[in-house]
Design an enzyme around this catalytic site. Structure first.
Site, PDB file in Angstrom:
ATOM      1  N   SER A 145       1.215  -3.465   3.130  1.00 19.74           N
ATOM      2  CA  SER A 145       2.674  -3.464   3.212  1.00 19.74           C
ATOM      3  C   SER A 145       3.277  -4.808   3.563  1.00 19.74           C
ATOM      4  O   SER A 145       4.424  -5.085   3.209  1.00 19.74           O
ATOM      5  CB  SER A 145       3.139  -2.422   4.229  1.00 19.74           C
ATOM      6  OG  SER A 145       2.624  -2.710   5.524  1.00 19.74           O
ATOM      7  N   HIS A 192       2.552   2.101  -0.834  1.00 24.94           N
ATOM      8  CA  HIS A 192       3.311   1.069  -1.537  1.00 24.94           C
ATOM      9  C   HIS A 192       2.853   0.859  -2.982  1.00 24.94           C
ATOM     10  O   HIS A 192       3.384  -0.016  -3.671  1.00 24.94           O
ATOM     11  CB  HIS A 192       3.234  -0.246  -0.761  1.00 24.94           C
ATOM     12  CG  HIS A 192       3.872  -0.169   0.582  1.00 24.94           C
ATOM     13  ND1 HIS A 192       5.204  -0.428   0.792  1.00 24.94           N
ATOM     14  CD2 HIS A 192       3.362   0.174   1.794  1.00 24.94           C
ATOM     15  CE1 HIS A 192       5.487  -0.271   2.075  1.00 24.94           C
ATOM     16  NE2 HIS A 192       4.389   0.098   2.697  1.00 24.94           N
ATOM     17  N   LYS A 250       9.533   5.744  -0.373  1.00 25.29           N
ATOM     18  CA  LYS A 250       9.544   4.371  -0.897  1.00 25.29           C
ATOM     19  C   LYS A 250       9.887   4.432  -2.386  1.00 25.29           C
ATOM     20  O   LYS A 250      11.033   4.675  -2.730  1.00 25.29           O
ATOM     21  CB  LYS A 250       8.204   3.709  -0.587  1.00 25.29           C
ATOM     22  CG  LYS A 250       7.986   3.584   0.929  1.00 25.29           C
ATOM     23  CD  LYS A 250       6.688   2.937   1.286  1.00 25.29           C
ATOM     24  CE  LYS A 250       6.579   2.684   2.781  1.00 25.29           C
ATOM     25  NZ  LYS A 250       6.618   3.906   3.619  1.00 25.29           N
TER      26      LYS A 250
END
Length: 391
Positions: free
Chosen positions: A175, A203, A235
């Site tokens: 990240s 991610h 996300k």
């Protein structure tokens, strides 16, 4: 009693003090933060789906069917049909046999890791893993051994000298660095040394791999290669919550053992249906991925030409290495003075001496937005140098 005021003052002096911004309106590149219009380059909304009309419509349409709150834990009366539908959709999307829907990514990592390893077992964790992975390892009470970032040879040596139940856990995309773990090699050494591999693809999901199926899919790895896949939905997916996917036997085991799944109220079921709609969008919209990765490519080319120190990453996470905490804060503030929101990341989120600006891109950014960022970085480079702050 501890002197809390002194500790806070020490954090300020060290450039480590953190503050919250008050954001008004929906999450998108153009924000109102603390009453000021800013162009944001620090969100994890990589595909620009947090404010997508189709997802909002799906959420509103679900309320008459599901109501608002989850009302109870999944094991009491909170496991709604909407949750079940989302779990089936997540299993299908990730190519896994089964899936469980968690409330947050932090809770997923805490619950999964502490359920799959315990006293007498050994967990091997990449040194740059997310805080939620680190805390899950601690909660498990297993022996924890950290290996150098992405150092498969070091990990293999550790595995070879360790007996008993072994768990290897890693981020898929890291990240704060934006790089991708050596997943194929990790899968190989885990098979060779009978270790269970857990990958948190928070991610990577939505951005990497065929149809956005993540970093594990990008490497062509199956459920046999990576038995436990964790992902977040707040996300690139643009909604909220998290999940773990893998063999049905392991998912059943987690229902029995994962405390952060058992002892918490289920997420609003309407949100589960909105997430299904978002996954549908991700699956069919390659143009979003192509656009955001095109922005990344241009950014890397032009910012490198300005002399900034970029880290090795082909993902929407593009850190600019600064080093000193105060220098990173100064550059972040200089960009904000020019209408841009780019966060300075400092220890303990990153190692001491590796403070940075974490630039992130979204499919909702335009080329004109990138022009603004590049222009400001060009201006701020000279400003930073005049203040004798190293880039």
């Amino acid at each position: 009693m501890r002197d809390f005021a002194l500790e806070l003052e020490n954090r300020k002096q060290a450039g480590l003090y953190r503050t919250r911004r008050h954001v008004t309106g929906p999450q998108k590149p153009s924000l109102i933060a603390d009453g000021k219009p800013l162009l944001s380059f620090c969100s994890n909304d990589y595909l620009g789906l947090a404010n997508h009309p189709a997802n909002i419509e799906a959420l509103l349409a679900a309320f008459p069917e599901t109501g608002l709150g989850g009302a109870s834990s999944h094991l009491i009366c909170g496991h709604h049909d909407a949750h079940h539908r989302l779990e089936q959709r997540l299993a299908e999307f990730t190519g896994r046999s089964s899936a469980l829907f968690f409330s947050t990514g932090y809770m997923a990592n805490m619950g999964v890791i502490s359920a799959l390893a315990g006293r007498g077992d050994t967990i091997f964790s990449d040194r740059l893993n997310h805080a939620s992975i680190i805390d899950g390892c601690i909660l498990s009470r297993a022996r924890v051994r950290r290996y150098g970032h992405g150092d498969v040879a070091a990990l293999e040596a550790m595995l070879a000298e360790t007996s008993g139940h072994k768990l290897v856990v890693t981020d898929g995309v890291f990240s704060m660095d934006g790089d991708v773990a050596p997943l194929s090699e990790l899968a190989r050494v885990c098979r060779a040394h009978d270790a269970l591999l857990v990958v948190d693809d928070a991610h990577g999901l939505g951005v990497l791999g065929p149809q956005g199926r993540g970093s594990v899919a990008e490497m062509g790895l199956s459920e046999t290669d990576v038995p436990v896949l964790i992902g977040t939905l707040g996300k690139a997916v643009g909604t909220s919550g998290a999940f773990v996917a893998g063999p049905a036997l392991l998912m059943d085991y987690l229902v029995q053992k994962a405390r952060t799944y058992i002892y918490t109220t289920a997420m609003p079921p309407a949100l589960a249906l909105a997430t299904c709609a978002s996954i549908d969008l991700i699956e069919r919209d390659d143009a979003r991925r192509e656009h955001v990765l095109g922005l990344v490519s241009r950014f890397r080319r032009e910012v490198s030409a300005l002399g900034y120190d970029l880290m090795h990453s082909h993902t929407p996470i593009q850190p600019i290495m600064i080093g000193d905490n105060h220098s990173a804060l100064a550059l972040s503030q200089a960009l904000e003075d020019r209408g841009l929101l780019v966060s300075a990341i400092r220890p303990p989120t990153v190692p001491v001496g590796e403070a940075r600006l974490r630039v992130t891109f979204s499919a909702a950014h335009s080329q004109e937005n990138l022009d603004c960022l590049l222009s400001a970085l060009s201006e701020c480079r000279h400003l930073v140098q005049s203040r004798e702050l190293a880039i």
